[in-house]
Scaffold this motif. Structure first.
Motif, PDB file in Angstrom:
ATOM      1  N   ILE A 145       0.839  -1.199   0.000  1.00  0.00           N
ATOM      2  CA  ILE A 145       0.000   0.000   0.000  1.00  0.00           C
ATOM      3  C   ILE A 145       0.878   1.255   0.000  1.00  0.00           C
ATOM      4  O   ILE A 145       0.613   2.221  -0.715  1.00  0.00           O
ATOM      5  N   ILE A 146       1.932   1.229   0.796  1.00  0.00           N
ATOM      6  CA  ILE A 146       2.850   2.372   0.884  1.00  0.00           C
ATOM      7  C   ILE A 146       3.554   2.609  -0.457  1.00  0.00           C
ATOM      8  O   ILE A 146       3.640   3.744  -0.945  1.00  0.00           O
ATOM      9  N   LEU A 147       4.052   1.528  -1.057  1.00  0.00           N
ATOM     10  CA  LEU A 147       4.713   1.650  -2.358  1.00  0.00           C
ATOM     11  C   LEU A 147       3.741   2.119  -3.431  1.00  0.00           C
ATOM     12  O   LEU A 147       4.043   3.035  -4.210  1.00  0.00           O
ATOM     13  N   TRP A 148       2.588   1.498  -3.483  1.00  0.00           N
ATOM     14  CA  TRP A 148       1.619   1.806  -4.545  1.00  0.00           C
ATOM     15  C   TRP A 148       1.098   3.238  -4.456  1.00  0.00           C
ATOM     16  O   TRP A 148       0.723   3.820  -5.476  1.00  0.00           O
ATOM     17  N   SER A 149       1.051   3.801  -3.250  1.00  0.00           N
ATOM     18  CA  SER A 149       0.534   5.167  -3.103  1.00  0.00           C
ATOM     19  C   SER A 149       1.619   6.221  -3.317  1.00  0.00           C
ATOM     20  O   SER A 149       1.338   7.423  -3.285  1.00  0.00           O
ATOM     21  N   SER A 150       2.854   5.782  -3.533  1.00  0.00           N
ATOM     22  CA  SER A 150       3.940   6.738  -3.771  1.00  0.00           C
ATOM     23  C   SER A 150       3.837   7.321  -5.181  1.00  0.00           C
ATOM     24  O   SER A 150       3.222   6.736  -6.077  1.00  0.00           O
ATOM     25  N   GLY A 151       4.459   8.491  -5.390  1.00  0.00           N
ATOM     26  CA  GLY A 151       4.459   9.106  -6.707  1.00  0.00           C
ATOM     27  C   GLY A 151       5.149   8.255  -7.750  1.00  0.00           C
ATOM     28  O   GLY A 151       4.819   8.309  -8.938  1.00  0.00           O
ATOM     29  N   GLU A 152       6.116   7.449  -7.320  1.00  0.00           N
ATOM     30  CA  GLU A 152       6.859   6.604  -8.244  1.00  0.00           C
ATOM     31  C   GLU A 152       5.976   5.505  -8.834  1.00  0.00           C
ATOM     32  O   GLU A 152       6.127   5.111  -9.980  1.00  0.00           O
ATOM     33  N   PHE A 153       5.043   4.986  -8.018  1.00  0.00           N
ATOM     34  CA  PHE A 153       4.101   3.966  -8.515  1.00  0.00           C
ATOM     35  C   PHE A 153       2.798   4.621  -8.976  1.00  0.00           C
ATOM     36  O   PHE A 153       2.349   4.385 -10.090  1.00  0.00           O
ATOM     37  N   ASN A 154       2.173   5.379  -8.070  1.00  0.00           N
ATOM     38  CA  ASN A 154       0.904   6.054  -8.356  1.00  0.00           C
ATOM     39  C   ASN A 154      -0.182   5.073  -8.785  1.00  0.00           C
ATOM     40  O   ASN A 154      -1.009   5.376  -9.648  1.00  0.00           O
ATOM     41  N   LEU A 193      -9.104  -0.191   2.485  1.00  0.00           N
ATOM     42  CA  LEU A 193      -9.020  -0.775   1.150  1.00  0.00           C
ATOM     43  C   LEU A 193     -10.250  -0.429   0.309  1.00  0.00           C
ATOM     44  O   LEU A 193     -10.147  -0.145  -0.893  1.00  0.00           O
ATOM     45  N   LYS A 194     -11.430  -0.455   0.952  1.00  0.00           N
ATOM     46  CA  LYS A 194     -12.663  -0.185   0.208  1.00  0.00           C
ATOM     47  C   LYS A 194     -12.730   1.251  -0.309  1.00  0.00           C
ATOM     48  O   LYS A 194     -13.345   1.508  -1.346  1.00  0.00           O
ATOM     49  N   THR A 195     -12.110   2.184   0.411  1.00  0.00           N
ATOM     50  CA  THR A 195     -12.218   3.600   0.046  1.00  0.00           C
ATOM     51  C   THR A 195     -11.056   4.105  -0.807  1.00  0.00           C
ATOM     52  O   THR A 195     -11.089   5.236  -1.270  1.00  0.00           O
ATOM     53  N   MET A 196     -10.036   3.281  -1.025  1.00  0.00           N
ATOM     54  CA  MET A 196      -8.904   3.754  -1.827  1.00  0.00           C
ATOM     55  C   MET A 196      -9.303   3.836  -3.301  1.00  0.00           C
ATOM     56  O   MET A 196     -10.138   3.075  -3.792  1.00  0.00           O
ATOM     57  N   LYS A 197      -8.711   4.801  -4.005  1.00  0.00           N
ATOM     58  CA  LYS A 197      -8.937   4.954  -5.444  1.00  0.00           C
ATOM     59  C   LYS A 197      -7.862   4.165  -6.196  1.00  0.00           C
ATOM     60  O   LYS A 197      -6.677   4.273  -5.883  1.00  0.00           O
ATOM     61  N   VAL A 198      -8.288   3.364  -7.157  1.00  0.00           N
ATOM     62  CA  VAL A 198      -7.370   2.546  -7.937  1.00  0.00           C
ATOM     63  C   VAL A 198      -7.136   3.219  -9.286  1.00  0.00           C
ATOM     64  O   VAL A 198      -8.082   3.498 -10.025  1.00  0.00           O
TER      65      VAL A 198
END
Length: 464
Positions: A255-264, A345-350
């Protein structure tokens, strides 16, 4: 007040009392202490050890104490050594000397062993309920995101194309194993220690099996020494908790990696992120980071209890008082994490497009191309070498495998030019690559949905 003192000529030093006392943390066991005491009193009456009237007086008094604690009318007093002395003192104040008969045929050693088993039994069931809700959330999200593609990684390098549901369901099965371990742990927790006395049983004609049935225990401890000194069931729970928080820490890291600007790949909802006191643009995944950080703390509680018990002779030793704070802290943290995480998890934007874009570059179809060539009759190792050379060519030219013209394939590998055909490009499309992976547990959306549907049936039948 203390439940001992006849052989002492002077009182306990105040600092020693404070160091020795456990009421500050074992007070949360009050309802379980009262539950066990009521059944114990009833058993004493059934066996003719005390009268029916005395048992009723004790029961009525205990119920009044429990009500007063729940309503905040009876505060925990630090002058008491533990929850047992606290309750017994107020019981005696309420009903007189009869209150002192409650402790007939039992010791604080088997009493506290009972309390902690009753407490842990309930908490395991609560955690199992939370796990089921978490797993249900994962299956719901997996159905919702069935057509979302992203890279699968090894060594944190893009490896092959997978789907987001396939990735999420990997964590579902981790939690399912945790659920199974907790179910197994309950078998060892749900054994009655009461009746073991201090260590050697009792001379009174008690009925342990009746007490076990009344308190819904599956069996009784068959060795009084083991009954008061066993904390294996706590160690086992803490070990399961350590494994569970490890799983949640791994998810948190992603979650931390995926929410970073590098992954986005994702954006966490504002309710599950925090800002910076100095950098206005920041949106930090603090909840996921805290979960990751709690992991070491829960590991520590397991190691602490293992270390505490490793050198203890039989039976009870005061060291064993240290079995509670780490257990309580572990349960408190697990419960809040398991309540927060599903909604996070339910409220995160993919970011579907960003995920697909990442899955569309970096030669993630290399293995699929090697499989294609192997199906044409080439030994896989030879097919692997050909694709490796093609990747090198693509890197030099700045193009992907599917962008290499058919003529160039035949030019690069003239001895094998008959195996390169236009249908090769169709097999390198993301949708086709995933659809082809239909083996049991594979990444095809069809197989993923099949697994999800099977697990939904299991979730509906799961026993707490």
């Amino acid at each position: 007040m203390k439940l001992w003192g006849g052989r002492f000529n002077k009182g306990t030093d105040q600092l020693v009392h404070d160091f020795n006392a456990s009421l500050t943390f074992d007070k949360r066991l009050y309802s379980y202490d009262i539950m066990g005491s009521k059944v114990h009193a009833e058993m004493l009456a059934r066996q003719g050890i005390i009268s029916e009237k005395e048992a009723q007086e004790i029961t009525d008094g205990l119920e009044k104490i429990e009500k007063a604690i729940k309503e905040g009318k009876l505060e925990f007093n630090s002058s008491f050594e533990d929850i047992h002395s606290f309750i017994e003192k107020y019981l005696t104040d309420l009903i007189g000397p009869t209150g002192g008969k409650l402790h007939t045929a039992r010791s604080r050693n088997d009493q506290v062993a009972l309390d902690i088993r009753l407490y842990l039994r309930d908490k395991i069931k609560e955690i199992k309920k939370l796990l089921l809700l978490f797993m249900k959330t994962i299956t719901e999200l997996s159905e919702e995101y069935i057509d979302v593609f992203l890279p699968g990684y090894t060594h944190l390098q893009r490896a092959q194309v997978i789907t987001l549901p396939h990735h999420l369901m990997a964590y579902y099965f981790m939690l399912k194993r945790d659920f199974s371990r907790l179910s197994d742990n309950l078998k060892r927790v749900n054994v009655l220690p009461l009746g073991s006395g201090a260590l050697a049983g009792t001379t009174f004609p008690i009925d342990r099996e009746w007490v076990a049935d009344k308190l819904d225990f599956d069996s009784v401890c068959l060795n009084s020494l083991d009954g008061v000194s066993d904390r294996d069931f706590i160690i086992e729970f803490l070990s399961i908790a350590a494994t569970m928080i490890m799983h949640l820490s791994r998810l948190s890291e992603e979650i931390i990696l995926w929410s970073s600007g590098e992954f986005n790949f994702i954006e966490l909802d504002d309710a599950y992120a925090t800002g910076s006191s100095i950098m206005p643009q920041k949106k930090n995944p603090d909840i996921a980071e805290l979960v990751r950080g709690k992991t070491g703390r829960i590991y520590g509680h397991l190691m602490q209890l293992l270390t505490t018990l490793k050198g203890l002779p039989l039976a009870y030793n005061k060291d064993m008082q240290e079995d509670k704070e780490g257990l309580f802290d572990t349960i408190d943290n697990l419960e809040i994490i398991l309540k927060i995480y599903p909604d996070m998890l339910k409220t995160m934007k993919v970011n579907k497009e960003k995920m697909k874009q990442a899955a569309s570059s970096g030669f993630l179809n290399a293995t699929d191309l090697a499989d294609y060539l192997a199906k044409k009759g080439l030994p896989f190792r030879e097919a692997h070498e050909i694709v490796g050379k093609a990747v090198l060519y693509g890197l030099k030219q700045g193009i992907e495998l599917e962008e290499i013209p058919l003529e160039k394939w035949r030019e690069l590998f003239p001895a094998k030019n008959n195996i390169f055909n236009k249908d090769m490009y169709h097999n390198l499309l993301i949708e086709k690559m995933l659809a082809n992976r239909r083996s049991t547990g594979g990444t095809s959306p069809e197989e993923t949905l099949n697994i999800i549907n099977k697990e939904k049936i299991w979730l509906n039948k799961a026993i707490i």
